[in-house]
Design a protein around this motif. Structure first.
Motif, short mmCIF file in Angstrom:
data_model
loop_
_atom_site.label_atom_id
_atom_site.label_comp_id
_atom_site.label_asym_id
_atom_site.label_seq_id
_atom_site.Cartn_x
_atom_site.Cartn_y
_atom_site.Cartn_z
N PHE A 92 3.77 -14.21 9.09
CA PHE A 92 2.85 -13.22 9.58
C PHE A 92 2.58 -12.09 8.88
N GLU A 93 3.32 -11.87 7.59
CA GLU A 93 2.94 -10.99 6.58
C GLU A 93 1.79 -11.50 5.87
N LEU A 94 1.54 -12.96 5.58
CA LEU A 94 0.76 -13.46 5.04
C LEU A 94 -0.76 -13.49 6.04
N LEU A 95 -0.42 -13.77 7.45
CA LEU A 95 -1.64 -13.63 8.12
C LEU A 95 -2.10 -12.27 8.21
N ARG A 96 -1.40 -11.29 8.17
CA ARG A 96 -1.87 -9.83 8.07
C ARG A 96 -2.67 -9.53 7.06
#
Lengths: 283, 248
Positions: free
Chosen positions: B177-181
């Motif tokens: 999710f950090e990556l998607l952000r």
């Protein structure tokens, strides 16, 4: 073994058998790798058994109509392609019925073939040769046909590597990227059908699935990329057919069976080795 | 700003069984939205409609300003984990290369430009060193990231992800999710998730799907809203990583 090496330069039929084994190994490795990784070997089994219908029909028409040009291999190719198209279309249209249609085609192909052979006058022919293979009966005419077929299948199989890899790995994603997924799936089944016909001249149609899948399955234990598995499977297939031919010649054993015993034993050894290695790594 | 997704009056049924009814939905461009709801509620169906894999029986549907089938090249898609055979013999870079299909490369081997594109996508998901590794040697979290890289390789303007963190542990889930952000800086992101509590700190829009579709800004998602969608009370655990977890 020694007897084989002495006989090889002397007898044409041995050389034809030798070349038939090598030629079919090419497409065996390439297509076998797709079949194993896409997990459709049972489907190749159904296609293999349907080949008998084509062989029987061609023999019947040769004998009763005098169509001498109708080489049994033509019948085999036609039957295999029809079976592949039927299975493919059913699979694409109604996914959950796949196992039923496979069973139906498997048995129907055999039944039709046996009926044709029973109806063929002067029968007494090589049902056993069709079922269990008789690589020593390969004629120069067969060899040309097999060579042409093998080269086409191998070139198409390699030329469409990227598309077929994508379709085998994740068909839905490939479709989203604009690939004609259904077309490539049918192409793969068609290549499988042609390869099955080629290999059935070597080991017979009962044992075809083993020769098609075992080299790629062995290679799969040692390589992580499809093209590597293809290359290794071509080599293994050539090794199995050639050494099977050599080992069976002296004691006059059925060549197809010896080839399959070699391939199957190697597979079991490779699977055992892979299991031991995995345990070693986990421990 | 333009809208990435515009749906009005959409209905869809499988063999006469209504799955989605009367859907109106707008997702602005560069939004980060989560699609949540009970199993069988129609989350994946909504995603497949956006991808143009299914066609609605009624209503209007525009993705990036056009019909889905025509803008597929601009969409990056990551399917549910279960759809991909984890034992398949394929190298990481070959998986990512599939994201470039349809972009011209038809030779059996990759061109130099394609290899660079693949390397860049792998770099972005933090797997730069693994290009040549077999896919089946990776951990579950790494495989998820390879599939994200594949979705990125086509340089999408809209990323659609179906349960991108199913089958991975909590740490890997947070990384994803950090990556998607981060990717959300350049592309609209729509994520199907079963875990609204987990996604809420990341997303700005929550799309609740259970035959009907209700969209909320994340700040409005309360226990009543969730209970209304799931049809019962749901135990909601809220992880707030920006306040609570200093140690990681």
């Amino acid at each position: 073994m020694i007897e084989f090496l002495e006989a090889l330069p002397r007898y044409g039929f041995l050389q034809y058998a030798f070349w038939a084994g090598l030629l079919s190994s090419l497409s065996c490795g390439v297509v076998g790798a797709y079949v194993v990784s896409r997990r459709i070997s049972y489907l190749a089994g159904a296609i293999a058994h349907s080949v008998l219908a084509g062989l029987g029909a061609a023999r019947y028409l040769q004998a009763t109509r005098g169509w001498d040009w109708l080489h049994p291999l033509y019948g085999a190719v036609a039957a295999a392609l029809i079976a592949a198209a039927l299975i493919g279309l059913v699979n694409l249209r109604a996914r959950q019925r796949e196992d039923t249609i496979i069973g139906a085609i498997w048995a129907l192909g055999m039944a039709v073939g046996i009926l044709f052979m029973a109806a063929t006058p002067g029968y007494g022919v090589d049902l056993m040769g069709y079922l269990f293979g008789n690589i020593l009966m390969v004629s120069p005419a067969d060899l040309w046909l097999m060579g042409g077929l093998g080269v086409v299948v191998t070139l198409v199989g390699l030329g469409c590597y990227r598309q077929l890899l994508a379709v085998c790995f994740d068909a839905e994603f490939a479709r989203l990227r604009g690939l004609a997924v259904d077309g490539y799936y049918l192409l793969l089944l068609g290549l499988t059908a042609l390869t099955v016909v080629l290999l059935s001249t070597v080991v017979g149609l009962i044992m075809v699935i083993a020769l098609l899948t075992l080299p790629a399955a062995v290679a799969g234990h040692f390589f992580g990329r499809l093209w590597q598995i293809m290359a290794a499977a071509v080599g293994l297939s050539a090794l199995f057919t050639t050494s099977g031919l050599a080992l069976s010649y002296g004691p006059d054993l059925p060549t197809g069976a010896v080839i399959i015993v070699l391939a199957g034993t190697t597979y079991l050894l490779a699977a055992g080795l892979a299991w031991v290695r995995k345990r070693g790594r986990a421990a | 700003m333009a809208n990435a997704v515009e749906i009005s009056g959409l209905s869809f049924a499988y063999n006469g069984q209504p799955v989605l009814e009367g859907v109106d939905l707008t997702v602005p461009e560069l939004a980060f939205a989560a699609v949540v709801g009970p199993n069988g509620g129609g989350k994946t169906t909504l995603l497949k409609l956006l991808l143009g894999l299914l066609t609605p029986q009624a209503g209007r549907l525009a993705v990036l300003g056009g019909p889905p089938q025509q803008v597929r090249g601009l969409m990056g898609y990551m399917p549910q984990h279960s759809q991909v055979d984890p034992a398949f013999p394929v190298a990481v870079q070959d998986v990512v290369l599939m994201g470039r299909l349809g972009a011209g490369g038809h030779w059996p081997w990759a061109s130099r430009a394609e290899r660079q594109e693949v390397a860049a996508a792998l770099e972005r998901v933090g797997l730069g060193g693994l290009a040549g590794r077999p896919f089946h040697d990776l951990s579950g979290g790494q495989r998820q990231r390879v599939l994200i890289a594949r979705a990125l390789a086509g340089r999408p303007r809209l990323l659609l992800m179906d349960e991108p963190t199913a089958n991975v542990d909590a740490a890997a889930e947070r990384e994803v999710f950090e990556l998607l952000r981060e990717l959300n800086q350049e592309a609209t992101v729509i994520v199907v998730s079963h875990d609204i509590g987990f996604v809420s700190p990341y997303v700005g829009q929550v799309i609740c799907v259970n035959r009907r579709v209700v969209s909320h800004p994340t700040c409005d998602v309360t226990g009543e809203v969730i209970a209304g969608i799931y049809g019962r009370d749901v135990l909601m655990v809220r992880h707030d990583h920006h306040l609570g977890c200093q140690h990681d």
